[in-house]
Design an enzyme around this catalytic site. Structure first.
Site, PDB file in Angstrom:
ATOM      1  N   THR A 137      10.908   3.739  -8.518  1.00 45.70           N
ATOM      2  CA  THR A 137       9.559   3.658  -7.943  1.00 45.70           C
ATOM      3  C   THR A 137       8.459   3.913  -8.974  1.00 45.70           C
ATOM      4  O   THR A 137       8.598   4.763  -9.856  1.00 45.70           O
ATOM      5  CB  THR A 137       9.425   4.706  -6.817  1.00 45.70           C
ATOM      6  OG1 THR A 137      10.480   4.485  -5.896  1.00 45.70           O
ATOM      7  CG2 THR A 137       8.088   4.609  -6.110  1.00 45.70           C
ATOM      8  N   SER A 143       7.993   0.007  -2.149  1.00 45.65           N
ATOM      9  CA  SER A 143       8.836  -0.872  -1.331  1.00 45.65           C
ATOM     10  C   SER A 143       9.110  -2.196  -2.046  1.00 45.65           C
ATOM     11  O   SER A 143      10.205  -2.746  -1.957  1.00 45.65           O
ATOM     12  CB  SER A 143       8.144  -1.159   0.006  1.00 45.65           C
ATOM     13  OG  SER A 143       7.935   0.045   0.706  1.00 45.65           O
ATOM     14  N   GLY A 176      13.111  12.164  -8.509  1.00 48.86           N
ATOM     15  CA  GLY A 176      13.873  13.414  -8.421  1.00 48.86           C
ATOM     16  C   GLY A 176      14.520  13.734  -9.760  1.00 48.86           C
ATOM     17  O   GLY A 176      15.263  12.923 -10.294  1.00 48.86           O
ATOM     18  N   ARG A 313      18.112  32.498  25.702  1.00 49.08           N
ATOM     19  CA  ARG A 313      16.713  32.800  25.960  1.00 49.08           C
ATOM     20  C   ARG A 313      16.403  32.668  27.449  1.00 49.08           C
ATOM     21  O   ARG A 313      16.716  31.642  28.061  1.00 49.08           O
ATOM     22  CB  ARG A 313      15.833  31.815  25.177  1.00 49.08           C
ATOM     23  CG  ARG A 313      14.348  31.960  25.400  1.00 49.08           C
ATOM     24  CD  ARG A 313      13.808  33.159  24.706  1.00 49.08           C
ATOM     25  NE  ARG A 313      12.361  33.242  24.796  1.00 49.08           N
ATOM     26  CZ  ARG A 313      11.674  34.318  24.439  1.00 49.08           C
ATOM     27  NH1 ARG A 313      12.301  35.387  23.963  1.00 49.08           N
ATOM     28  NH2 ARG A 313      10.367  34.343  24.528  1.00 49.08           N
ATOM     29  N   GLY A 404       7.927  30.025  19.789  1.00 48.09           N
ATOM     30  CA  GLY A 404       7.403  30.653  18.571  1.00 48.09           C
ATOM     31  C   GLY A 404       8.497  30.994  17.583  1.00 48.09           C
ATOM     32  O   GLY A 404       8.321  30.848  16.361  1.00 48.09           O
ATOM     33  N   THR A 425      11.145   7.765   4.384  1.00 51.70           N
ATOM     34  CA  THR A 425      10.444   6.989   3.351  1.00 51.70           C
ATOM     35  C   THR A 425      11.325   6.641   2.159  1.00 51.70           C
ATOM     36  O   THR A 425      11.336   5.497   1.697  1.00 51.70           O
ATOM     37  CB  THR A 425       9.209   7.791   2.862  1.00 51.70           C
ATOM     38  OG1 THR A 425       8.308   7.945   3.964  1.00 51.70           O
ATOM     39  CG2 THR A 425       8.494   7.095   1.729  1.00 51.70           C
ATOM     40  N   GLU A 427      14.689   6.003  -0.313  1.00 51.07           N
ATOM     41  CA  GLU A 427      15.832   5.074  -0.158  1.00 51.07           C
ATOM     42  C   GLU A 427      15.446   3.919   0.761  1.00 51.07           C
ATOM     43  O   GLU A 427      16.271   3.393   1.499  1.00 51.07           O
ATOM     44  CB  GLU A 427      17.073   5.808   0.364  1.00 51.07           C
ATOM     45  CG  GLU A 427      17.895   6.464  -0.733  1.00 51.07           C
ATOM     46  CD  GLU A 427      18.467   5.470  -1.729  1.00 51.07           C
ATOM     47  OE1 GLU A 427      18.767   4.331  -1.353  1.00 51.07           O
ATOM     48  OE2 GLU A 427      18.577   5.842  -2.914  1.00 51.07           O
ATOM     49  N   ASP A 429      11.644   2.536   2.794  1.00 51.67           N
ATOM     50  CA  ASP A 429      10.818   2.892   3.951  1.00 51.67           C
ATOM     51  C   ASP A 429      11.427   2.278   5.216  1.00 51.67           C
ATOM     52  O   ASP A 429      11.861   1.118   5.212  1.00 51.67           O
ATOM     53  CB  ASP A 429       9.395   2.346   3.713  1.00 51.67           C
ATOM     54  CG  ASP A 429       8.578   2.391   4.974  1.00 51.67           C
ATOM     55  OD1 ASP A 429       8.011   3.452   5.236  1.00 51.67           O
ATOM     56  OD2 ASP A 429       8.539   1.372   5.695  1.00 51.67           O
TER      57      ASP A 429
HETATM   58  C1  LIG Z   1      10.151  13.308  -2.258  1.00 54.38           C
HETATM   59  C2  LIG Z   1      10.374  11.932  -2.774  1.00 54.38           C
HETATM   60  C3  LIG Z   1      11.446  11.681  -3.617  1.00 54.38           C
HETATM   61  C4  LIG Z   1      11.641  10.412  -4.153  1.00 54.38           C
HETATM   62  N1  LIG Z   1      12.646  10.216  -5.068  1.00 54.38           N
HETATM   63  C5  LIG Z   1      12.716   9.032  -5.731  1.00 54.38           C
HETATM   64  C6  LIG Z   1      13.636   8.848  -6.808  1.00 54.38           C
HETATM   65  O1  LIG Z   1      14.380   9.761  -7.177  1.00 54.38           O
HETATM   66  N2  LIG Z   1      13.650   7.647  -7.441  1.00 54.38           N
HETATM   67  C7  LIG Z   1      12.844   6.607  -7.062  1.00 54.38           C
HETATM   68  O2  LIG Z   1      12.901   5.560  -7.683  1.00 54.38           O
HETATM   69  N3  LIG Z   1      11.966   6.748  -6.039  1.00 54.38           N
HETATM   70  C8  LIG Z   1      11.875   7.928  -5.379  1.00 54.38           C
HETATM   71  N4  LIG Z   1      10.969   8.091  -4.358  1.00 54.38           N
HETATM   72  C9  LIG Z   1      10.087   6.968  -4.001  1.00 54.38           C
HETATM   73  C10 LIG Z   1      10.415   6.344  -2.660  1.00 54.38           C
HETATM   74  O3  LIG Z   1      11.605   5.610  -2.744  1.00 54.38           O
HETATM   75  C11 LIG Z   1       9.210   5.479  -2.264  1.00 54.38           C
HETATM   76  O4  LIG Z   1       8.176   6.384  -1.917  1.00 54.38           O
HETATM   77  C12 LIG Z   1       9.520   4.543  -1.123  1.00 54.38           C
HETATM   78  O5  LIG Z   1      10.348   3.502  -1.564  1.00 54.38           O
HETATM   79  C13 LIG Z   1       8.244   3.938  -0.497  1.00 54.38           C
HETATM   80  O6  LIG Z   1       7.416   3.370  -1.453  1.00 54.38           O
HETATM   81  P1  LIG Z   1       5.855   3.730  -1.492  1.00 54.38           P
HETATM   82  O7  LIG Z   1       5.754   5.213  -1.515  1.00 54.38           O
HETATM   83  O8  LIG Z   1       5.260   2.987  -2.598  1.00 54.38           O
HETATM   84  O9  LIG Z   1       5.305   3.250  -0.104  1.00 54.38           O
HETATM   85  P2  LIG Z   1       4.683   1.802   0.220  1.00 54.38           P
HETATM   86  O10 LIG Z   1       5.649   0.757  -0.164  1.00 54.38           O
HETATM   87  O11 LIG Z   1       3.308   1.730  -0.358  1.00 54.38           O
HETATM   88  O12 LIG Z   1       4.566   1.878   1.797  1.00 54.38           O
HETATM   89  C14 LIG Z   1       3.457   2.491   2.475  1.00 54.38           C
HETATM   90  C15 LIG Z   1       3.478   2.047   3.931  1.00 54.38           C
HETATM   91  O13 LIG Z   1       3.296   0.631   3.989  1.00 54.38           O
HETATM   92  C16 LIG Z   1       4.257   0.060   4.840  1.00 54.38           C
HETATM   93  N5  LIG Z   1       4.653  -1.263   4.315  1.00 54.38           N
HETATM   94  C17 LIG Z   1       4.990  -1.595   3.048  1.00 54.38           C
HETATM   95  N6  LIG Z   1       5.358  -2.890   2.962  1.00 54.38           N
HETATM   96  C18 LIG Z   1       5.285  -3.389   4.208  1.00 54.38           C
HETATM   97  C19 LIG Z   1       5.556  -4.656   4.783  1.00 54.38           C
HETATM   98  N7  LIG Z   1       6.026  -5.691   4.065  1.00 54.38           N
HETATM   99  N8  LIG Z   1       5.385  -4.802   6.116  1.00 54.38           N
HETATM  100  C20 LIG Z   1       4.937  -3.779   6.875  1.00 54.38           C
HETATM  101  N9  LIG Z   1       4.664  -2.560   6.392  1.00 54.38           N
HETATM  102  C21 LIG Z   1       4.835  -2.355   5.075  1.00 54.38           C
HETATM  103  C22 LIG Z   1       5.437   1.003   4.847  1.00 54.38           C
HETATM  104  O14 LIG Z   1       6.136   0.931   6.086  1.00 54.38           O
HETATM  105  C23 LIG Z   1       4.779   2.367   4.642  1.00 54.38           C
HETATM  106  O15 LIG Z   1       4.525   2.958   5.889  1.00 54.38           O
HETATM  107  C24 LIG Z   1      10.772   9.355  -3.790  1.00 54.38           C
HETATM  108  C25 LIG Z   1       9.710   9.592  -2.908  1.00 54.38           C
HETATM  109  C26 LIG Z   1       9.496  10.865  -2.424  1.00 54.38           C
HETATM  110  C27 LIG Z   1       8.310  11.100  -1.539  1.00 54.38           C
END
Ligand SMILES: Cc1cc2nc3c(=O)[nH]c(=O)nc-3n(C[C@H](O)[C@H](O)[C@H](O)COP(=O)(O)OP(=O)(O)OC[C@H]3O[C@@H](n4cnc5c(N)ncnc54)[C@H](O)[C@@H]3O)c2cc1C
Length: 646
Positions: A137, A143, A176, A313, A404, A425, A427, A429
């Site tokens: 990412t 995504s 990560g 409870r 609580g 989100t 692996e 979204d």
């Molecule tokens: C705690 C954490 C750990 C992570 N660890 C890793 C890691 O180790 N390695 C790694 O590579 N990544 C990692 N990630 C990244 C994670 O895989 C991405 O955050 C995830 O793939 C979503 O991408 P984005 O955040 O850019 O969201 P976006 O792609 O910007 O999505 C935002 C919103 O838009 C919506 N959306 C996007 N495209 C469409 C579409 N075509 N149609 C309708 N709706 C859409 C989605 O549903 C979502 O609600 C991590 C993220 C977090 C928060």
């Protein structure tokens, strides 16, 4: 009962444990040790140190090698590896994520995208001598991985790749292990070579890039930073990475699906760049399977805690007994809140077991049928979304069900809630994954679509209307027997017939898919492929959801069929009823609108759910005992009023 005789709860646990029952039992013993007792701290320094210690204990105990191939020092048991990581979720989700990143994602990328020349890394990954991260990412793209901006440009003069963050949004983000621990990153980047002096982009590939020295300092050209406090997972050091013309040797390219010769010539066993990309991503499916399974495990812990609390409870006086208050589990509403979620946990676990089994079989097989692989990818995507959404909902409900006390850290629910939140989100979204499920269904798992652009596949889907055949996932013979025994009548009782329920699930999926395909076909004639797809996107998601519900129900039916104990089977039958009726109730409006349910029968669904809650009430403890969560892992202070005086 004889001392060694199994209880109904034991039989339920065995049924839920599935094919890797022995691994689950061994992991239960390991996780019951003091070092793995759940703990909660928002302090990232303490949490990260604890996870590092636990990871080392796991590596020392030799349980980190399961998923790796025998020639790399592993046991080659893919199912065992997934199962083991999923079980960690019951102890600590930060530990599960760190183990998943190191051995599942980083190790998995090296093993599945690399070749013999990368085999030596695996030994060190297993033992933790090489700590890594999975850097896919970027700030600009999550995504849409095909649009990543980091580049890996080949320089034939020095036989090196130059890794560069071309823009501020090319920064690797949320990764990560990137904040502190990782020495090496599996970096996904656009691979560029030069032909006749002109740059040629071969699409996203993965390369191994050292990022820190032995003392933990950034290597030249690498700038890492820490994401610091997050919504949860305090033990995971998520971070960012920028690359400024960082050079790595040519052999650091994980070259199974695309290679560059010393002179800069690019070759690949897969000509079409889209197909190549999706094939690469498809080999990394294990992470998705593990994340879904782990969320399911966390949901079960929360429901277990909330159910036990509801059984002790008391609140408000009983009408006929002034000295005694009512157990909150005796309120119908409380049963209504917890039992359908418990039923869904059972359902999803049966489906998850089938998924793990299928992943194992395909990933350990020499010949893989393309359609089977696509079906697996769709199922992994769908169940990841279903399990993680279920976890968010179930854990929140469990928290509220404990009032609580549920909000106190010592009772675990808030940490489970915070830690699993992001599982919807990462692996993939959930909304994007659900669309992927629909895409596979609409194109009948055709292998051709791997090579297609979005415009081409929408056209293909529109033209595949009518060619699709519903594929049952569970044993066809069992399902046919059940369907044959369905009751097509208006009588209330028919709703509680399994064949009728399965038919209702199948009919809804079939209707939604055919109608979305027809709409897509009509709209494709009037507008661009993008607009056509966008115009029916909500319908697409609904169709995929109906499919996921159906495969989960089928897995439940097959799970009951495989359970040898009559009493456990009887209980499973009621739980399955509750799952099926709850799904129908949630989509009642659709069933009524499409005349699959009269208003009278719709009311009967609600009555049926209430009846089943009453039937299950005396078995509440047995239901959660069946989850098989060792006592130390479901410990919550509020469940031990004897400690109150301290
Ligand atoms: C705690 C954490 C750990 C992570 N660890 C890793 C890691 O180790 N390695 C790694 O590579 N990544 C990692 N990630 C990244 C994670 O895989 C991405 O955050 C995830 O793939 C979503 O991408 P984005 O955040 O850019 O969201 P976006 O792609 O910007 O999505 C935002 C919103 O838009 C919506 N959306 C996007 N495209 C469409 C579409 N075509 N149609 C309708 N709706 C859409 C989605 O549903 C979502 O609600 C991590 C993220 C977090 C928060």
């Amino acid at each position: 009962m004889a001392p060694n005789e199994k209880t109904t709860a034991d039989h339920l646990r065995d049924a839920l444990d599935g094919r890797w029952r022995d691994v689950k039992n061994q992991t239960r013993v390991q996780l019951s040790k003091e070092a793995f007792r759940p703990h909660h701290t928002p302090n990232t320094v303490i949490a990260r140190a604890k996870v590092a210690e636990q990871m080392q204990l796991m590596a020392n105990a030799g349980i980190s090698d399961e998923g790796f191939r025998k020639e790399h020092g592993g046991t080659g048991d893919v199912g065992a590896a997934i199962t083991m990581i999923e079980m960690l979720a019951m102890s600590d989700l930060s530990l599960m994520v760190k183990a998943g990143v190191q051995w599942g994602l980083f190790g998995g990328a090296v093993e599945n995208l690399g070749t013999e020349r990368h085999g030596d890394y695996i030994k060190d990954i297993i033992t933790l001598d090489l700590l890594g991260c999975f850097a896919m990412t970027e700030t600009g793209h999550g995504s849409d991985v095909q649009s990543l901006e980091t580049t890996a440009t080949y320089d034939p003069e020095t036989e090196e790749f130059v890794i560069h963050s071309e823009t501020p949004t090319a920064r690797k983000d949320y990764i990560g292990g990137a904040a502190e621990t990782a020495r090496m990153a599996a970096v996904f980047a656009q691979l560029i070579t030069h032909e006749d002096g002109k740059p040629v982009n071969h699409g996203v590939h993965c390369l191994l890039v050292p990022i820190r020295d032995e003392d933990g300092n950034d290597l030249p050209g690498v700038t890492t930073s820490d994401c610091q406090y997050k919504g949860g997972l305090p033990g995971v050091d998520n971070g960012r990475i920028m690359f400024d013309h960082v050079r790595v040797p040519r052999v650091n390219l994980l070259n199974k699906y695309g290679d560059v010769a010393p002179d800069g010539t690019y070759t690949s066993p897969i000509d079409n760049p889209n197909r190549r990309f999706f094939t690469m991503i498809g080999t990394l499916i294990r992470g998705r399977v593990t994340v879904g399974g782990s969320a399911g495990a966390a949901a079960r812990v929360a429901l277990d805690i909330a159910t036990r609390y509801a059984l002790q409870r008391r609140q408000f006086s009983a009408p006929d007994d002034d000295d005694r208050e009512v157990l909150i589990m005796d309120y119908l509403v409380h049963q209504r809140r917890l039992f359908p979620l418990i039923a869904k946990s059972y359902a999803l676990q049966f489906a998850q077991n089938e998924l793990v089994s299928k992943t194992h079989d395909l990933q350990t097989s020499d010949v893989v049928d393309a359609e089977e692989q696509r079906e697996l990818e769709a199922r992994a995507a769908g169940l990841k979304a279903a399990n993680t959404w279920h976890a968010s909902r179930a854990i929140q409900e469990a928290r509220e069900a404990c009032g609580g006390a549920g909000y106190m850290a010592e009772n675990r629910l808030i940490a489970l809630r915070a830690d699993t939140d992001v599982f919807t989100t990462f692996e993939g979204d959930n909304h994007v994954l659900t669309q992927l499920v629909a895409k596979e269904l609409l194109t009948a798992y055709a292998d051709d679509i791997k090579s297609m652009s979005p415009v081409e596949w929408v056209r293909f889907a529109a033209n595949t209307v009518g060619d699709r055949v519903m594929k049952r996932t569970a044993a066809e013979a069992i399902m046919q027997r059940i369907i044959d025994a369905r009751q097509d009548s208006e009588e209330e009782g028919s709703l509680f017939n399994r064949g009728t329920q399965v038919s209702m699930f199948e009919d809804r999926e079939d209707y939604l898919l055919s109608s979305v395909a027809r709409r897509l076909q009509g709209k494709s004639k009037e507008m661009s492929a993008f607009d056509a797809f966008n115009a029916v996107q909500d319908h697409v998601l609904h169709a995929a959801q109906a499919h996921i519900d159906r495969i989960v129900l089928e897995a439940f039916v097959a799970g009951i069929d495989a359970c040898p104990d009559p009493e456990a089977r009887e209980l499973l039958d009621v739980i399955c009823d509750l799952y099926a009726l709850s799904v129908i109730e949630e989509d009642k409006a659709w069933f009524i609108e499409h005349r699959y349910l009269s208003t009278e029968r719709a009311k009967a669904v609600t009555r049926g759910i209430n009846d089943r809650c009453r039937v299950l009430r005396p078995h509440a403890r047995t239901l959660v005992d069946g989850f098989g969560i060792p006592e130390p892992l479901r410990y919550a202070e509020m469940l031990h009023p004897e400690n109150l005086a301290d």
